[in-house]
Design a protein around this motif. Structure first.
Motif, PDB file in Angstrom:
ATOM      1  N   ALA A  88      -7.223 -46.187  22.063  1.00  0.00           N
ATOM      2  CA  ALA A  88      -7.696 -46.221  20.546  1.00  0.00           C
ATOM      3  C   ALA A  88      -6.570 -45.739  19.795  1.00  0.00           C
ATOM      4  CB  ALA A  88      -8.974 -45.754  20.407  1.00  0.00           C
ATOM      5  N   VAL A  89      -6.038 -44.477  20.031  1.00  0.00           N
ATOM      6  CA  VAL A  89      -5.411 -43.980  19.298  1.00  0.00           C
ATOM      7  C   VAL A  89      -3.973 -44.390  18.827  1.00  0.00           C
ATOM      8  CG1 VAL A  89      -4.059 -42.547  21.052  1.00  0.00           C
ATOM      9  CG2 VAL A  89      -4.396 -41.215  18.892  1.00  0.00           C
ATOM     10  N   HIS A  90      -3.660 -45.525  19.937  1.00  0.00           N
ATOM     11  CA  HIS A  90      -2.225 -46.108  19.465  1.00  0.00           C
ATOM     12  C   HIS A  90      -2.695 -47.303  18.483  1.00  0.00           C
ATOM     13  CE1 HIS A  90      -1.115 -44.449  23.878  1.00  0.00           C
ATOM     14  NE2 HIS A  90      -0.604 -43.764  22.930  1.00  0.00           N
ATOM     15  N   TYR A  91      -3.576 -47.344  17.975  1.00  0.00           N
ATOM     16  CA  TYR A  91      -3.952 -48.648  17.036  1.00  0.00           C
ATOM     17  C   TYR A  91      -4.560 -47.699  15.547  1.00  0.00           C
ATOM     18  CZ  TYR A  91      -2.999 -51.330  21.157  1.00  0.00           C
ATOM     19  OH  TYR A  91      -2.403 -51.746  22.168  1.00  0.00           O
ATOM     20  N   GLY A  92      -4.170 -46.452  15.650  1.00  0.00           N
ATOM     21  CA  GLY A  92      -4.836 -46.012  14.223  1.00  0.00           C
ATOM     22  C   GLY A  92      -6.073 -45.324  14.151  1.00  0.00           C
ATOM     23  N   ASP A  93      -6.938 -45.249  15.315  1.00  0.00           N
ATOM     24  CA  ASP A  93      -8.090 -44.635  15.448  1.00  0.00           C
ATOM     25  C   ASP A  93      -7.949 -43.310  16.078  1.00  0.00           C
ATOM     26  OD1 ASP A  93     -10.755 -44.103  15.984  1.00  0.00           O
ATOM     27  OD2 ASP A  93     -11.164 -46.079  16.915  1.00  0.00           O
ATOM     28  N   PRO A  94      -8.639 -42.353  15.306  1.00  0.00           N
ATOM     29  CA  PRO A  94      -8.309 -40.760  15.823  1.00  0.00           C
ATOM     30  C   PRO A  94      -9.143 -40.316  16.835  1.00  0.00           C
ATOM     31  CG  PRO A  94      -9.589 -40.949  13.853  1.00  0.00           C
ATOM     32  CD  PRO A  94      -9.354 -42.548  14.123  1.00  0.00           C
ATOM     33  N   THR A 118       0.510 -49.692  17.316  1.00  0.00           N
ATOM     34  CA  THR A 118       0.801 -49.376  16.017  1.00  0.00           C
ATOM     35  C   THR A 118       1.237 -48.049  15.551  1.00  0.00           C
ATOM     36  OG1 THR A 118      -1.270 -49.279  15.028  1.00  0.00           O
ATOM     37  CG2 THR A 118      -0.275 -51.417  15.189  1.00  0.00           C
ATOM     38  N   HIS A 119       0.780 -47.242  16.456  1.00  0.00           N
ATOM     39  CA  HIS A 119       0.940 -45.536  16.213  1.00  0.00           C
ATOM     40  C   HIS A 119       1.437 -45.092  17.617  1.00  0.00           C
ATOM     41  CE1 HIS A 119      -1.828 -46.850  13.291  1.00  0.00           C
ATOM     42  NE2 HIS A 119      -1.633 -45.928  12.678  1.00  0.00           N
ATOM     43  N   GLY A 120       2.149 -43.886  17.460  1.00  0.00           N
ATOM     44  CA  GLY A 120       2.603 -43.194  18.841  1.00  0.00           C
ATOM     45  C   GLY A 120       3.804 -42.322  18.283  1.00  0.00           C
ATOM     46  N   ASP A 121       4.496 -42.048  19.544  1.00  0.00           N
ATOM     47  CA  ASP A 121       5.663 -41.111  19.413  1.00  0.00           C
ATOM     48  C   ASP A 121       6.979 -41.821  19.124  1.00  0.00           C
ATOM     49  OD1 ASP A 121       4.141 -38.676  19.254  1.00  0.00           O
ATOM     50  OD2 ASP A 121       4.066 -38.895  21.493  1.00  0.00           O
ATOM     51  N   GLU A 122       6.862 -43.208  19.362  1.00  0.00           N
ATOM     52  CA  GLU A 122       8.072 -43.723  19.275  1.00  0.00           C
ATOM     53  C   GLU A 122       8.590 -43.993  17.772  1.00  0.00           C
ATOM     54  OE1 GLU A 122       9.677 -45.268  21.943  1.00  0.00           O
ATOM     55  OE2 GLU A 122       7.940 -44.056  23.097  1.00  0.00           O
ATOM     56  N   LYS A 127       2.631 -42.685  12.466  1.00  0.00           N
ATOM     57  CA  LYS A 127       2.399 -41.418  13.166  1.00  0.00           C
ATOM     58  C   LYS A 127       0.663 -41.422  13.716  1.00  0.00           C
ATOM     59  CE  LYS A 127       1.010 -37.055  11.101  1.00  0.00           C
ATOM     60  NZ  LYS A 127      -0.018 -37.013  10.773  1.00  0.00           N
ATOM     61  N   ILE A 128       0.367 -40.811  14.753  1.00  0.00           N
ATOM     62  CA  ILE A 128      -0.696 -40.873  15.436  1.00  0.00           C
ATOM     63  C   ILE A 128      -1.815 -40.193  14.286  1.00  0.00           C
ATOM     64  CG2 ILE A 128      -2.218 -39.901  17.073  1.00  0.00           C
ATOM     65  CD1 ILE A 128      -0.001 -40.446  19.235  1.00  0.00           C
ATOM     66  N   VAL A 129      -2.732 -40.768  14.273  1.00  0.00           N
ATOM     67  CA  VAL A 129      -3.916 -40.335  13.263  1.00  0.00           C
ATOM     68  C   VAL A 129      -4.740 -39.506  13.994  1.00  0.00           C
ATOM     69  CG1 VAL A 129      -5.816 -40.992  11.729  1.00  0.00           C
ATOM     70  CG2 VAL A 129      -3.823 -42.657  12.064  1.00  0.00           C
ATOM     71  N   THR A 130      -4.717 -38.280  13.465  1.00  0.00           N
ATOM     72  CA  THR A 130      -5.827 -36.900  14.065  1.00  0.00           C
ATOM     73  C   THR A 130      -7.097 -37.105  13.213  1.00  0.00           C
ATOM     74  OG1 THR A 130      -5.104 -35.185  12.505  1.00  0.00           O
ATOM     75  CG2 THR A 130      -3.786 -35.556  14.373  1.00  0.00           C
ATOM     76  N   VAL A 131      -8.099 -36.470  13.936  1.00  0.00           N
ATOM     77  CA  VAL A 131      -9.458 -36.367  13.253  1.00  0.00           C
ATOM     78  C   VAL A 131      -9.288 -35.689  11.877  1.00  0.00           C
ATOM     79  CG1 VAL A 131     -11.809 -35.647  13.272  1.00  0.00           C
ATOM     80  CG2 VAL A 131     -10.986 -36.546  15.333  1.00  0.00           C
ATOM     81  N   ARG A 132      -8.442 -34.754  11.578  1.00  0.00           N
ATOM     82  CA  ARG A 132      -8.229 -33.992  10.315  1.00  0.00           C
ATOM     83  C   ARG A 132      -7.702 -34.875   9.504  1.00  0.00           C
ATOM     84  NH1 ARG A 132      -7.939 -28.964   8.623  1.00  0.00           N
ATOM     85  NH2 ARG A 132      -8.262 -27.967  10.677  1.00  0.00           N
ATOM     86  N   ASP A 133      -6.605 -35.726   9.795  1.00  0.00           N
ATOM     87  CA  ASP A 133      -6.210 -36.828   9.037  1.00  0.00           C
ATOM     88  C   ASP A 133      -7.345 -37.709   8.546  1.00  0.00           C
ATOM     89  OD1 ASP A 133      -3.559 -36.123   9.650  1.00  0.00           O
ATOM     90  OD2 ASP A 133      -3.171 -37.591  11.251  1.00  0.00           O
ATOM     91  N   ALA A 134      -8.017 -38.066   9.415  1.00  0.00           N
ATOM     92  CA  ALA A 134      -9.243 -39.158   8.986  1.00  0.00           C
ATOM     93  C   ALA A 134     -10.571 -38.465   8.031  1.00  0.00           C
ATOM     94  CB  ALA A 134      -9.863 -39.700  10.206  1.00  0.00           C
ATOM     95  N   ILE A 135     -10.619 -37.323   8.347  1.00  0.00           N
ATOM     96  CA  ILE A 135     -11.899 -36.791   7.612  1.00  0.00           C
ATOM     97  C   ILE A 135     -11.486 -35.195   7.241  1.00  0.00           C
ATOM     98  CG2 ILE A 135     -13.672 -38.230   8.869  1.00  0.00           C
ATOM     99  CD1 ILE A 135     -14.438 -35.933  10.728  1.00  0.00           C
ATOM    100  N   GLY A 136     -10.469 -34.625   7.537  1.00  0.00           N
ATOM    101  CA  GLY A 136     -10.319 -33.400   6.888  1.00  0.00           C
ATOM    102  C   GLY A 136     -10.417 -32.971   5.397  1.00  0.00           C
ATOM    103  N   ASP A 137     -10.514 -34.107   4.709  1.00  0.00           N
ATOM    104  CA  ASP A 137     -10.863 -34.026   3.205  1.00  0.00           C
ATOM    105  C   ASP A 137     -12.593 -33.522   2.930  1.00  0.00           C
ATOM    106  OD1 ASP A 137     -11.631 -36.539   4.004  1.00  0.00           O
ATOM    107  OD2 ASP A 137     -10.774 -37.316   2.138  1.00  0.00           O
ATOM    108  N   LEU A 138     -13.112 -33.686   4.071  1.00  0.00           N
ATOM    109  CA  LEU A 138     -14.473 -33.203   4.060  1.00  0.00           C
ATOM    110  C   LEU A 138     -14.748 -31.837   4.374  1.00  0.00           C
ATOM    111  CD1 LEU A 138     -16.150 -36.361   5.835  1.00  0.00           C
ATOM    112  CD2 LEU A 138     -16.448 -35.658   3.259  1.00  0.00           C
TER     113      LEU A 138
END
Length: 172
Positions: A88-94, A118-122, A127-138
């Motif tokens: 999942a992380v390779h497709y934008g899901d944290p 679509t996401h990874g180190d290549e 850039k890989i989306v982290t949980v902080r990226d997804a909901i850190g604003d909460l």
């Protein structure tokens, strides 16, 4: 389709009381294909669906459900592509979750290819989306009883419930 994964999951070591019914939902997807007759379809589940060892509560191997599902689609004239491990992380899901994805297309239609990450180190990937990226604003926003909060920038978010409320317990 995304039938329940509980009975196929490797973390389900002791079995659940609804595992047989949940596992059978995978087979009920065949009936939905038959009734709706879509040109395309997908099904996702956990990697445990591929396990040939270990017997479920119904006395079947886990992979037998997948085999029966695929046989049903093939008998209705669908072509299938099984992607055995998409993370999942390779497709934008944290989240670091591996999934089995099955693509189906009626004969005469192009069968979708396995999606490229679509996401990874290549260098050519996002850039890989982290949980902080997804909901850190909460993080600095207090939850509410109705779960509706206003984020920085004025956007509205739902599901940020105050602990102990009926709605919070319902969403656990």
């Amino acid at each position: 389709f995304s039938p329940p994964c509980n009975g196929f999951s490797a973390v389900n070591t002791s079995g659940g009381r609804n595992d047989i019914q949940n596992n059978n939902c995978t087979l009920e997807c065949i009936d939905t294909f038959r009734l709706r007759d879509p040109n395309f379809g997908t099904m996702e589940n956990v990697l445990g669906l591929l396990h040939v060892t270990g017997i479920t509560g119904a006395g079947r191997t886990k992979v037998s459900y997948l085999q029966e599902f695929m046989a049903g689609l093939l008998s209705m004239g669908y072509q299938i592509r099984l992607c055995k491990k998409l993370t999942a992380v390779h497709y934008g899901d944290p989240q670091e979750r591996d999934r089995v994805i099955l693509f189906a297309a009626k004969r005469g239609y192009a069968l979708p290819e396995a999606p490229r990450p679509t996401h990874g180190d290549e260098p050519n990937l996002r850039k890989i989306v982290t949980v902080r990226d997804a909901i850190g604003d909460l993080e600095d926003i207090e939850p509410t009883e109705d779960g509706i909060v206003i984020l920085n920038g004025g956007r509205e978010a739902r599901g940020h419930y105050l602990t102990g409320t009926k709605l919070a317990e319902k969403h656990v």
